[in-house]
Design a protein around this motif. Sequence first.
Motif, short mmCIF file in Angstrom:
data_model
loop_
_atom_site.label_atom_id
_atom_site.label_comp_id
_atom_site.label_asym_id
_atom_site.label_seq_id
_atom_site.Cartn_x
_atom_site.Cartn_y
_atom_site.Cartn_z
N THR A 117 0.82 -1.22 0.00
CA THR A 117 0.00 0.00 0.00
C THR A 117 0.85 1.26 0.00
OG1 THR A 117 -0.18 -0.12 2.42
CG2 THR A 117 -1.98 -1.10 1.15
N GLY A 118 2.13 1.13 -0.32
CA GLY A 118 3.03 2.29 -0.38
C GLY A 118 3.63 2.44 -1.75
N PHE A 119 3.36 3.58 -2.40
CA PHE A 119 3.84 3.85 -3.76
C PHE A 119 4.78 5.05 -3.74
CE2 PHE A 119 -0.33 1.95 -4.01
CZ PHE A 119 -0.23 1.03 -5.04
N SER A 120 5.86 4.96 -4.49
CA SER A 120 6.77 6.09 -4.67
C SER A 120 7.23 6.11 -6.12
CB SER A 120 7.97 5.97 -3.73
OG SER A 120 8.89 7.02 -3.94
N CYS A 121 7.13 7.28 -6.76
CA CYS A 121 7.47 7.39 -8.17
C CYS A 121 8.50 8.49 -8.39
CB CYS A 121 6.23 7.68 -9.01
SG CYS A 121 4.98 6.37 -8.95
N CYS A 122 9.35 8.28 -9.38
CA CYS A 122 10.37 9.27 -9.76
C CYS A 122 10.13 9.63 -11.22
CB CYS A 122 11.75 8.68 -9.56
SG CYS A 122 13.11 9.86 -9.78
N ALA A 123 9.65 10.84 -11.45
CA ALA A 123 9.27 11.28 -12.80
C ALA A 123 10.31 12.23 -13.37
CB ALA A 123 7.90 11.96 -12.76
N ASP A 124 10.66 12.02 -14.62
CA ASP A 124 11.66 12.85 -15.30
C ASP A 124 10.95 13.98 -16.06
OD1 ASP A 124 13.85 13.89 -16.65
OD2 ASP A 124 13.74 12.39 -18.26
N ILE A 125 11.23 15.23 -15.67
CA ILE A 125 10.70 16.39 -16.37
C ILE A 125 11.80 16.86 -17.32
CG2 ILE A 125 9.49 18.57 -16.13
CD1 ILE A 125 8.31 16.19 -14.54
N GLU A 126 11.72 16.41 -18.55
CA GLU A 126 12.84 16.56 -19.49
C GLU A 126 13.21 18.02 -19.73
OE1 GLU A 126 14.18 15.17 -24.00
OE2 GLU A 126 12.20 14.66 -23.22
N PHE A 127 12.22 18.90 -19.86
CA PHE A 127 12.51 20.28 -20.23
C PHE A 127 13.39 20.98 -19.20
CE2 PHE A 127 11.39 24.84 -20.31
CZ PHE A 127 11.86 25.14 -21.58
N ILE A 128 13.16 20.67 -17.92
CA ILE A 128 13.97 21.30 -16.88
C ILE A 128 15.07 20.36 -16.38
CG2 ILE A 128 12.12 22.85 -16.13
CD1 ILE A 128 11.62 20.96 -13.77
N ASP A 129 15.20 19.19 -17.03
CA ASP A 129 16.26 18.23 -16.70
C ASP A 129 16.28 17.94 -15.21
OD1 ASP A 129 18.34 16.48 -17.19
OD2 ASP A 129 19.89 18.02 -16.97
N ARG A 130 15.10 17.59 -14.68
CA ARG A 130 14.99 17.35 -13.24
C ARG A 130 13.98 16.25 -12.96
NH1 ARG A 130 13.45 18.10 -8.13
NH2 ARG A 130 14.80 19.31 -6.74
N ASN A 131 14.27 15.44 -11.95
CA ASN A 131 13.33 14.41 -11.51
C ASN A 131 12.49 14.93 -10.36
OD1 ASN A 131 14.43 12.67 -13.40
ND2 ASN A 131 15.77 11.65 -11.94
N VAL A 132 11.26 14.45 -10.27
CA VAL A 132 10.35 14.85 -9.20
C VAL A 132 9.77 13.59 -8.56
CG1 VAL A 132 8.17 15.99 -8.65
CG2 VAL A 132 9.77 17.06 -10.25
N ASN A 133 9.77 13.55 -7.24
CA ASN A 133 9.25 12.40 -6.49
C ASN A 133 7.79 12.65 -6.08
OD1 ASN A 133 9.28 11.28 -3.18
ND2 ASN A 133 9.32 9.88 -4.90
#
Length: 310
Positions: free
Chosen positions: A121-137
């Motif tokens: 029941t625990g989810f964690s995601c790491c998304a790549d925002i290509e335009f700003i070259d940054r990952n967001v959790n």
Amino acid sequence: MSVCFETHGDCRYKFDILNGVRIPEQPCSWSDDFVIPGFRIDNWMSDKGLSSSLKQLPPILTSQLLEDLDLADYLLNPTCDQSADKYKTDHNHGWNSECATNVTLPDLPDSITCHLDNTCTGFSCCADIEFIDRNVNIFLTIDPCNYKLNIGIEKYQFEFFLMDFEFGIEKQFHIGKVIEVRFLINDLSTEQEYAISMTASVCLESNGTCQEFHILDRIRVPKPVCNWDKGFKIQDFSLSKYMSEKGLIQLNQMAVLDVLETLGVSSYLKSPSCDRYTAPFTVDNNGWSNGFESSWMTTQQFHVQNALCC
């Protein structure tokens, strides 16, 4: 507040401004627009002398953009890492699952990787925002054993008490309208499962195309088996020791609230509390208020202590 004119000695003036005053938390408005109304990334880039065809911002300008959009204070540094063990996915379509139950997880795009922990029941995601070259959790954790739901975007986090949570209603929150999360949780009590949907989006214009991440779509996960014999939240808690450390002779109202919060009890208590001196607790006989005409409750075996009314 005090005003003192001597290093050692009594102060000339003392003012009691607040003493245990309780103030309500103001509800957040999720309809707010960008911190810069009508923001357009093309105009921002033009002001910086950049070509609108640029596919990725240099690091220094990424930092400037995050500051301008009021995001910087909410984001982690360093960012989440898609190559970390937690997010290594092998051939699991963007997922690293430690759940022992076979949970059917959706395929994720290449720009995001997610982890399902061993509680299922625990989810964690790491998304790549290509335009700003940054990952967001982005994360969501349901803890039914402690009646908690935690969800957030990096430092921007919320905790809900599950007994007050509205299941079956889509909710959303965002940071400055730029990063937004929508989620829906259904409590399938008969099946002992939760059904969860969650979508995230990143919008760099107030009225423009957003980068969408469809993370969960009515995914059913099992509820964990809880241990109801865990004892005190704080092992070896002592009220007398607590009062001694706080310099208290007796518990005042603020100390009572602090003790209840410290022991993890406050979330379960109603406000205002029941009143022993008003209906339906007004005592008729031996601590009991009898709501119907019968004498069977007046026997001695039902006598209760003076501190209790039933």
